[in-house]
Structure formats: structure tokens, C-alpha cells
Scaffold this motif. Structure first.
Motif, PDB file in Angstrom:
ATOM      1  N   LYS A 134       0.806  -1.226   0.000  1.00 51.38           N
ATOM      2  CA  LYS A 134       0.000   0.000   0.000  1.00 51.38           C
ATOM      3  C   LYS A 134       0.840   1.277   0.000  1.00 51.38           C
ATOM      4  CE  LYS A 134      -4.186  -1.907   1.967  1.00 51.38           C
ATOM      5  NZ  LYS A 134      -5.130  -1.917   3.071  1.00 51.38           N
ATOM      6  N   ALA A 135       2.083   1.211   0.432  1.00 50.94           N
ATOM      7  CA  ALA A 135       2.927   2.406   0.460  1.00 50.94           C
ATOM      8  C   ALA A 135       3.732   2.577  -0.823  1.00 50.94           C
ATOM      9  CB  ALA A 135       3.876   2.351   1.652  1.00 50.94           C
ATOM     10  N   GLN A 136       3.694   1.596  -1.698  1.00 53.19           N
ATOM     11  CA  GLN A 136       4.517   1.612  -2.902  1.00 53.19           C
ATOM     12  C   GLN A 136       4.230   2.818  -3.804  1.00 53.19           C
ATOM     13  OE1 GLN A 136       7.051  -0.375  -3.196  1.00 53.19           O
ATOM     14  NE2 GLN A 136       7.688   0.347  -5.184  1.00 53.19           N
ATOM     15  N   ASP A 137       2.981   3.254  -3.876  1.00 55.58           N
ATOM     16  CA  ASP A 137       2.632   4.396  -4.713  1.00 55.58           C
ATOM     17  C   ASP A 137       3.254   5.693  -4.220  1.00 55.58           C
ATOM     18  OD1 ASP A 137       1.102   2.682  -6.244  1.00 55.58           O
ATOM     19  OD2 ASP A 137      -0.782   3.204  -5.243  1.00 55.58           O
ATOM     20  N   PHE A 138       3.693   5.715  -2.970  1.00 56.69           N
ATOM     21  CA  PHE A 138       4.224   6.929  -2.360  1.00 56.69           C
ATOM     22  C   PHE A 138       5.733   6.864  -2.140  1.00 56.69           C
ATOM     23  CE2 PHE A 138      -0.104   6.089  -0.874  1.00 56.69           C
ATOM     24  CZ  PHE A 138      -0.749   7.202  -1.403  1.00 56.69           C
ATOM     25  N   VAL A 139       6.412   5.961  -2.834  1.00 60.33           N
ATOM     26  CA  VAL A 139       7.828   5.721  -2.574  1.00 60.33           C
ATOM     27  C   VAL A 139       8.670   6.979  -2.804  1.00 60.33           C
ATOM     28  CG1 VAL A 139       8.466   4.799  -4.856  1.00 60.33           C
ATOM     29  CG2 VAL A 139       9.699   4.048  -2.816  1.00 60.33           C
ATOM     30  N   VAL A 140       8.369   7.773  -3.810  1.00 58.93           N
ATOM     31  CA  VAL A 140       9.158   8.984  -4.077  1.00 58.93           C
ATOM     32  C   VAL A 140       8.960   9.993  -2.950  1.00 58.93           C
ATOM     33  CG1 VAL A 140       9.464  10.916  -5.667  1.00 58.93           C
ATOM     34  CG2 VAL A 140       9.116   8.616  -6.567  1.00 58.93           C
ATOM     35  N   VAL A 141       7.733  10.150  -2.500  1.00 60.57           N
ATOM     36  CA  VAL A 141       7.454  11.062  -1.387  1.00 60.57           C
ATOM     37  C   VAL A 141       8.146  10.569  -0.122  1.00 60.57           C
ATOM     38  CG1 VAL A 141       5.617  11.992   0.093  1.00 60.57           C
ATOM     39  CG2 VAL A 141       5.253  11.800  -2.370  1.00 60.57           C
ATOM     40  N   LEU A 142       8.091   9.278   0.123  1.00 58.62           N
ATOM     41  CA  LEU A 142       8.735   8.711   1.303  1.00 58.62           C
ATOM     42  C   LEU A 142      10.248   8.892   1.254  1.00 58.62           C
ATOM     43  CD1 LEU A 142       6.602   5.469   1.646  1.00 58.62           C
ATOM     44  CD2 LEU A 142       6.588   7.423   3.207  1.00 58.62           C
ATOM     45  N   GLN A 143      10.840   8.724   0.081  1.00 56.02           N
ATOM     46  CA  GLN A 143      12.279   8.948  -0.065  1.00 56.02           C
ATOM     47  C   GLN A 143      12.625  10.402   0.217  1.00 56.02           C
ATOM     48  OE1 GLN A 143      12.793   7.529  -4.068  1.00 56.02           O
ATOM     49  NE2 GLN A 143      13.390   5.482  -3.403  1.00 56.02           N
ATOM     50  N   ALA A 144      11.831  11.309  -0.320  1.00 54.85           N
ATOM     51  CA  ALA A 144      12.073  12.732  -0.096  1.00 54.85           C
ATOM     52  C   ALA A 144      11.945  13.094   1.381  1.00 54.85           C
ATOM     53  CB  ALA A 144      11.107  13.566  -0.942  1.00 54.85           C
ATOM     54  N   LEU A 145      10.935  12.557   2.036  1.00 58.62           N
ATOM     55  CA  LEU A 145      10.751  12.838   3.461  1.00 58.62           C
ATOM     56  C   LEU A 145      11.882  12.257   4.308  1.00 58.62           C
ATOM     57  CD1 LEU A 145       6.894  12.311   3.835  1.00 58.62           C
ATOM     58  CD2 LEU A 145       8.154  14.471   4.010  1.00 58.62           C
ATOM     59  N   ASN A 146      12.382  11.094   3.938  1.00 56.62           N
ATOM     60  CA  ASN A 146      13.505  10.523   4.675  1.00 56.62           C
ATOM     61  C   ASN A 146      14.777  11.321   4.449  1.00 56.62           C
ATOM     62  OD1 ASN A 146      13.241   7.742   6.211  1.00 56.62           O
ATOM     63  ND2 ASN A 146      11.649   7.826   4.646  1.00 56.62           N
ATOM     64  N   ILE A 147      14.983  11.826   3.245  1.00 57.02           N
ATOM     65  CA  ILE A 147      16.149  12.696   2.998  1.00 57.02           C
ATOM     66  C   ILE A 147      16.020  13.972   3.809  1.00 57.02           C
ATOM     67  CG2 ILE A 147      17.282  14.115   1.230  1.00 57.02           C
ATOM     68  CD1 ILE A 147      16.665  11.792  -0.748  1.00 57.02           C
ATOM     69  N   LEU A 148      14.816  14.525   3.867  1.00 58.27           N
ATOM     70  CA  LEU A 148      14.572  15.709   4.691  1.00 58.27           C
ATOM     71  C   LEU A 148      14.860  15.406   6.153  1.00 58.27           C
ATOM     72  CD1 LEU A 148      13.526  18.637   4.899  1.00 58.27           C
ATOM     73  CD2 LEU A 148      11.234  17.679   5.138  1.00 58.27           C
ATOM     74  N   MET A 149      14.460  14.251   6.635  1.00 57.71           N
ATOM     75  CA  MET A 149      14.729  13.860   8.013  1.00 57.71           C
ATOM     76  C   MET A 149      16.233  13.772   8.284  1.00 57.71           C
ATOM     77  SD  MET A 149      12.213  13.713  10.026  1.00 57.71           S
ATOM     78  CE  MET A 149      13.066  12.892  11.349  1.00 57.71           C
ATOM     79  N   ILE A 150      16.979  13.242   7.329  1.00 56.34           N
ATOM     80  CA  ILE A 150      18.432  13.166   7.499  1.00 56.34           C
ATOM     81  C   ILE A 150      18.999  14.565   7.662  1.00 56.34           C
ATOM     82  CG2 ILE A 150      20.606  12.614   6.320  1.00 56.34           C
ATOM     83  CD1 ILE A 150      19.119  10.184   5.086  1.00 56.34           C
ATOM     84  N   CYS A 151      18.513  15.503   6.864  1.00 52.54           N
ATOM     85  CA  CYS A 151      18.988  16.889   6.942  1.00 52.54           C
ATOM     86  C   CYS A 151      18.586  17.534   8.266  1.00 52.54           C
ATOM     87  CB  CYS A 151      18.438  17.702   5.784  1.00 52.54           C
ATOM     88  SG  CYS A 151      19.050  17.160   4.175  1.00 52.54           S
ATOM     89  N   LEU A 152      17.368  17.299   8.711  1.00 57.55           N
ATOM     90  CA  LEU A 152      16.876  17.933   9.935  1.00 57.55           C
ATOM     91  C   LEU A 152      17.423  17.301  11.207  1.00 57.55           C
ATOM     92  CD1 LEU A 152      13.134  18.492   8.995  1.00 57.55           C
ATOM     93  CD2 LEU A 152      14.948  20.201   9.095  1.00 57.55           C
ATOM     94  N   VAL A 153      17.511  15.991  11.207  1.00 61.46           N
ATOM     95  CA  VAL A 153      17.922  15.285  12.418  1.00 61.46           C
ATOM     96  C   VAL A 153      19.441  15.228  12.533  1.00 61.46           C
ATOM     97  CG1 VAL A 153      17.849  13.056  13.603  1.00 61.46           C
ATOM     98  CG2 VAL A 153      15.804  13.926  12.540  1.00 61.46           C
ATOM     99  N   GLY A 154      20.113  14.991  11.420  1.00 61.02           N
ATOM    100  CA  GLY A 154      21.556  14.808  11.431  1.00 61.02           C
ATOM    101  C   GLY A 154      22.347  16.043  11.684  1.00 61.02           C
TER     102      GLY A 154
END
Length: 181
Positions: free
Chosen positions: A161-181
Motif C-alpha cells: 500500500k505504500a509503494q505508490d508513495f515511494v518517491v514522497v517517502l524517499q524525499a521525506l527521509n532525505i529531509l529527516m536526514i537533513c533535519l535530524v543529522g
């Protein structure tokens, strides 16, 4: 000697913790397939996240270590405890299981974001209600978030069910790396 080190040397809490996770590991090795990897992930992320809580102090306040571990007691810093170990394990699972479970990437990306969100929401909800925070509850929130994240990732891996949102999820995880790291 730090409080953490004296607890390790004097207390049986650490030994109990190791025995508990060793027993879970033995149980997991009897399982097969995705469940085995998910339960292994819960154990590894829990253990690594617990270690990372103290890694900055143990490293002598190393700048590189600070990128991946909490440097103070803020809740935002503590999201690193779940995010980076889960992200590492996600990379491993993606390499290992992508052929058999094509939706594992999106599921694990969603799970890592869910873990961060759960830590923040649960902490501010309970501490906002009672007006202060309790260390035991904070620790429980971390473990609850790890288990919930992997459970949802497991279900999403099977349902895709999350497969359709993989690009958004990748972008959000990259954003998290920038914000958290």
C-alpha cells in the motif's frame, strides 16, 4: 566514571537486558522469511538505539558521532535513536529482500518516519497531559515506537500500500536526514 558506566558495571539491568534479547534472538532464528527479518530488526534497532543514547558521551563529545546520536535530552535529538538505526537496517533489508518483497523499500521508509512521529507525538501527548515527563515512560515510548514501526512496515511490505508513495517517502527521509543529522 559516568553514571552509565557505573550502571553497566554494578547493575544486573544490563545483564538482564542482554539475556532478554538473546532469548528473543534464539526464538527468531527458529522462524523463517520476512517475520524473522522484522523481529531481528526490532531487536537490532532497540539495542543500537539504546547504545546510541550514550554514544556521544562515550565518544568524548565527538562531532561526527553527534550527527547520528543525541547530544542533549531534547525529544528532537532522541528521534535519532530510532531513525538512523532503522534507516541502516532498511538499507540492509532492501538489498537482501527486494527481489522477494518488492515493496520493502517503501514500507521501511514509511516505518522509519512513523517511528520518529510516534516518539514526538507520544512524548508531547503524555507530558502535556501530566505536566512533566517520566524517564521510564520516555524509554517505553522508544521501544513502543520501534515495535509499531516494524509492525506497520511488515504489514505494508505484504500489502504494498505504500509503494505508490515511494518517491514522497524517499524525499521525506532525505529531509529527516537533513533535519535530524
Amino acid at each position: 566514571m559516568t553514571r552509565f558506566m557505573s550502571t553497566l558495571l554494578n547493575g544486573s539491568l544490563f545483564l538482564s537486558f542482554c539475556v532478554f534479547f538473546f532469548n528473543i534472538y534464539i526464538l527468531v532464528m527458529c522462524m523463517k522469511g520476512l517475520k524473522q527479518y522484522i523481529i531481528t530488526g526490532i531487536v537490532l534497532v532497540s539495542v543500537l538505539g539504546t547504545f546510541l543514547h550514550f554514544a556521544y558521551d562515550l565518544s568524548g563529545n565527538n562531532f561526527f558521532v553527534a550527527l547520528f546520536t543525541p547530544v542533549n535530552e531534547s525529544i528532537w535529538e532522541h528521534t535519532k535513536l530510532i531513525f538512523f538505526p532503522m534507516l541502516l537496517y532498511s538499507l540492509y533489508l532492501n538489498k537482501k529482500l527486494k527481489a522477494e518483497y518488492p515493496c520493502i523499500s517503501s514500507a521501511m521508509l514509511f516505518g522509519s518516519l512513523l517511528g520518529v512521529l510516534l516518539i514526538i507525538v507520544l512524548f508531547y501527548t503524555y507530558s502535556g497531559i501530566i505536566g512533566y515527563h517520566v524517564a521510564f515512560v520516555d524509554i517505553a515510548i522508544f521501544y513502543i515506537s520501534v515495535i509499531a514501526s516494524f509492525y506497520v512496515a511488515y504489514k505494508l511490505t505484504l500489502s504494498c500500500k505504500a509503494q505508490d508513495f515511494v518517491v514522497v517517502l524517499q524525499a521525506l527521509n532525505i529531509l529527516m536526514i537533513c533535519l535530524v543529522g
